[in-house]
Design a protein around this motif. Sequence first.
Motif, PDB file in Angstrom:
ATOM      1  N   LYS A  44      -0.180  -0.843   1.342  1.00  0.00           N
ATOM      2  CA  LYS A  44      -0.034  -1.658   0.139  1.00  0.00           C
ATOM      3  C   LYS A  44      -1.355  -2.286  -0.262  1.00  0.00           C
ATOM      4  O   LYS A  44      -2.225  -2.551   0.563  1.00  0.00           O
ATOM      5  CB  LYS A  44       1.019  -2.754   0.352  1.00  0.00           C
ATOM      6  N   GLY A  45      -1.472  -2.532  -1.564  1.00  0.00           N
ATOM      7  CA  GLY A  45      -2.616  -3.221  -2.128  1.00  0.00           C
ATOM      8  C   GLY A  45      -2.211  -3.820  -3.456  1.00  0.00           C
ATOM      9  O   GLY A  45      -1.071  -3.632  -3.911  1.00  0.00           O
ATOM     10  N   PRO A  46      -3.095  -4.559  -4.112  1.00  0.00           N
ATOM     11  CA  PRO A  46      -2.755  -5.120  -5.423  1.00  0.00           C
ATOM     12  C   PRO A  46      -2.365  -4.019  -6.411  1.00  0.00           C
ATOM     13  O   PRO A  46      -3.150  -3.104  -6.671  1.00  0.00           O
ATOM     14  CB  PRO A  46      -4.058  -5.818  -5.854  1.00  0.00           C
TER      15      PRO A  46
ATOM     16  N   ILE B 259      -8.691 -17.750  -2.696  1.00  0.00           N
ATOM     17  CA  ILE B 259      -7.708 -18.582  -3.393  1.00  0.00           C
ATOM     18  C   ILE B 259      -7.736 -20.010  -2.852  1.00  0.00           C
ATOM     19  O   ILE B 259      -7.706 -20.987  -3.613  1.00  0.00           O
ATOM     20  CB  ILE B 259      -6.296 -17.977  -3.260  1.00  0.00           C
ATOM     21  N   ASP B 260      -7.804 -20.157  -1.526  1.00  0.00           N
ATOM     22  CA  ASP B 260      -7.826 -21.490  -0.920  1.00  0.00           C
ATOM     23  C   ASP B 260      -9.082 -22.267  -1.331  1.00  0.00           C
ATOM     24  O   ASP B 260      -9.011 -23.454  -1.687  1.00  0.00           O
ATOM     25  CB  ASP B 260      -7.767 -21.372   0.606  1.00  0.00           C
TER      26      ASP B 260
ATOM     27  N   ARG C 100      -0.800 -11.361  -3.842  1.00  0.00           N
ATOM     28  CA  ARG C 100       0.169 -10.388  -3.338  1.00  0.00           C
ATOM     29  C   ARG C 100      -0.537  -9.128  -2.842  1.00  0.00           C
ATOM     30  O   ARG C 100      -1.289  -8.503  -3.570  1.00  0.00           O
ATOM     31  CB  ARG C 100       1.155 -10.034  -4.455  1.00  0.00           C
ATOM     32  N   ASP C 101      -0.292  -8.792  -1.577  1.00  0.00           N
ATOM     33  CA  ASP C 101      -0.849  -7.568  -0.976  1.00  0.00           C
ATOM     34  C   ASP C 101      -2.358  -7.483  -1.157  1.00  0.00           C
ATOM     35  O   ASP C 101      -2.918  -6.403  -1.372  1.00  0.00           O
ATOM     36  CB  ASP C 101      -0.185  -6.310  -1.580  1.00  0.00           C
ATOM     37  N   SER C 102      -3.034  -8.623  -1.086  1.00  0.00           N
ATOM     38  CA  SER C 102      -4.476  -8.649  -1.344  1.00  0.00           C
ATOM     39  C   SER C 102      -5.302  -8.946  -0.101  1.00  0.00           C
ATOM     40  O   SER C 102      -6.531  -9.029  -0.182  1.00  0.00           O
ATOM     41  CB  SER C 102      -4.797  -9.678  -2.429  1.00  0.00           C
ATOM     42  N   GLY C 103      -4.656  -9.137   1.034  1.00  0.00           N
ATOM     43  CA  GLY C 103      -5.383  -9.333   2.279  1.00  0.00           C
ATOM     44  C   GLY C 103      -5.816 -10.769   2.515  1.00  0.00           C
ATOM     45  O   GLY C 103      -5.800 -11.609   1.614  1.00  0.00           O
ATOM     46  N   SER C 104      -6.242 -11.029   3.757  1.00  0.00           N
ATOM     47  CA  SER C 104      -6.612 -12.392   4.147  1.00  0.00           C
ATOM     48  C   SER C 104      -7.912 -12.855   3.479  1.00  0.00           C
ATOM     49  O   SER C 104      -8.105 -14.046   3.222  1.00  0.00           O
ATOM     50  CB  SER C 104      -6.751 -12.480   5.668  1.00  0.00           C
ATOM     51  N   GLY C 105      -8.828 -11.906   3.216  1.00  0.00           N
ATOM     52  CA  GLY C 105     -10.091 -12.272   2.576  1.00  0.00           C
ATOM     53  C   GLY C 105      -9.889 -12.886   1.211  1.00  0.00           C
ATOM     54  O   GLY C 105     -10.477 -13.926   0.877  1.00  0.00           O
TER      55      GLY C 105
ATOM     56  N   ASP D 176      -6.740  10.252  -0.515  1.00  0.00           N
ATOM     57  CA  ASP D 176      -7.441   9.082  -1.040  1.00  0.00           C
ATOM     58  C   ASP D 176      -6.498   7.891  -1.226  1.00  0.00           C
ATOM     59  O   ASP D 176      -6.573   7.160  -2.217  1.00  0.00           O
ATOM     60  CB  ASP D 176      -8.130   9.414  -2.372  1.00  0.00           C
ATOM     61  N   VAL D 177      -5.588   7.713  -0.251  1.00  0.00           N
ATOM     62  CA  VAL D 177      -4.692   6.556  -0.322  1.00  0.00           C
ATOM     63  C   VAL D 177      -5.493   5.291  -0.041  1.00  0.00           C
ATOM     64  O   VAL D 177      -6.509   5.309   0.660  1.00  0.00           O
ATOM     65  CB  VAL D 177      -3.514   6.682   0.673  1.00  0.00           C
ATOM     66  N   LYS D 178      -5.033   4.173  -0.605  1.00  0.00           N
ATOM     67  CA  LYS D 178      -5.761   2.913  -0.518  1.00  0.00           C
ATOM     68  C   LYS D 178      -4.888   1.843   0.127  1.00  0.00           C
ATOM     69  O   LYS D 178      -3.782   2.105   0.576  1.00  0.00           O
ATOM     70  CB  LYS D 178      -6.210   2.479  -1.911  1.00  0.00           C
ATOM     71  N   GLY D 179      -5.385   0.629   0.117  1.00  0.00           N
ATOM     72  CA  GLY D 179      -4.623  -0.497   0.625  1.00  0.00           C
ATOM     73  C   GLY D 179      -4.704  -0.617   2.145  1.00  0.00           C
ATOM     74  O   GLY D 179      -5.397   0.136   2.824  1.00  0.00           O
ATOM     75  N   TYR D 180      -3.977  -1.595   2.660  1.00  0.00           N
ATOM     76  CA  TYR D 180      -3.930  -1.824   4.099  1.00  0.00           C
ATOM     77  C   TYR D 180      -2.591  -1.330   4.641  1.00  0.00           C
ATOM     78  O   TYR D 180      -1.617  -1.175   3.902  1.00  0.00           O
ATOM     79  CB  TYR D 180      -4.118  -3.304   4.424  1.00  0.00           C
TER      80      TYR D 180
END
Length: 221
Positions: free
Chosen positions: A126-128, A173-174, A163-168, A106-110
């Motif tokens: 990695k992920g948040p 944020i933008d 940080r480590d939160s992906g392009s989406g 059950d690993v997460k992140g990209y």
Amino acid sequence: MTSIKNNQTPETTPSKKKVVQKSANPKKEVAKLSRWLHIYLSMVSFAVVLFFSFTGLTLNHPSWLGGDKQVNIKNKGVLNVKWVNNPDTNKIAKLEIVEFLRKTHDVKGYVSEIRIDESEVSVTLKGPAYSADAFINRETGKYELSEIKMGFVAIMNDLHKGRDSGSGWGWIIDISAVFLILVSLSGLILLCFMKKRRVAGFITGIIGLLICYLIYVVFVP
């Protein structure tokens, strides 16, 4: 017989009212638009302002609410050796390895990085407030998996920084930044139309900028 003629009064025609179309006042239109933008963009971005304000505090105080605590998880296992022992490194089954780790542990992140050398394949996700590293022996298929998980506050802090939160999340944020810029600019434009408060408002804003600059000069090494 004498005919009696009634006194006939000439029909009065109603005077035509002249319709005068007043030309729109550009200043009033700008003020109206600025007020509309300021009110509704402020409401739309309310949650954004609240989020970044709260996480701004927790970034400066990471120990609040247990935000600096982390959990280290270690796992070992064996995967299909055919996925990793192919002499042609281009034929290493990267997708199968990652999906196996996700389903089994059950690993997460990209997937941040996959490294392949003569004896080992390493996979980093990695992920948040999260990271996972797997080290796989290419001869045997045996692997060691290390996960680092942090708390809710740490997740919020990483989202604040993107940080480590992906392009989406980067798009969020933008867009949030654009909303806040428009809110600020529309507020300044509205202030320009307030004759009684205009001077005091701009003086207060300049004082705020000077205070921030002085704090930077004095306290930032």
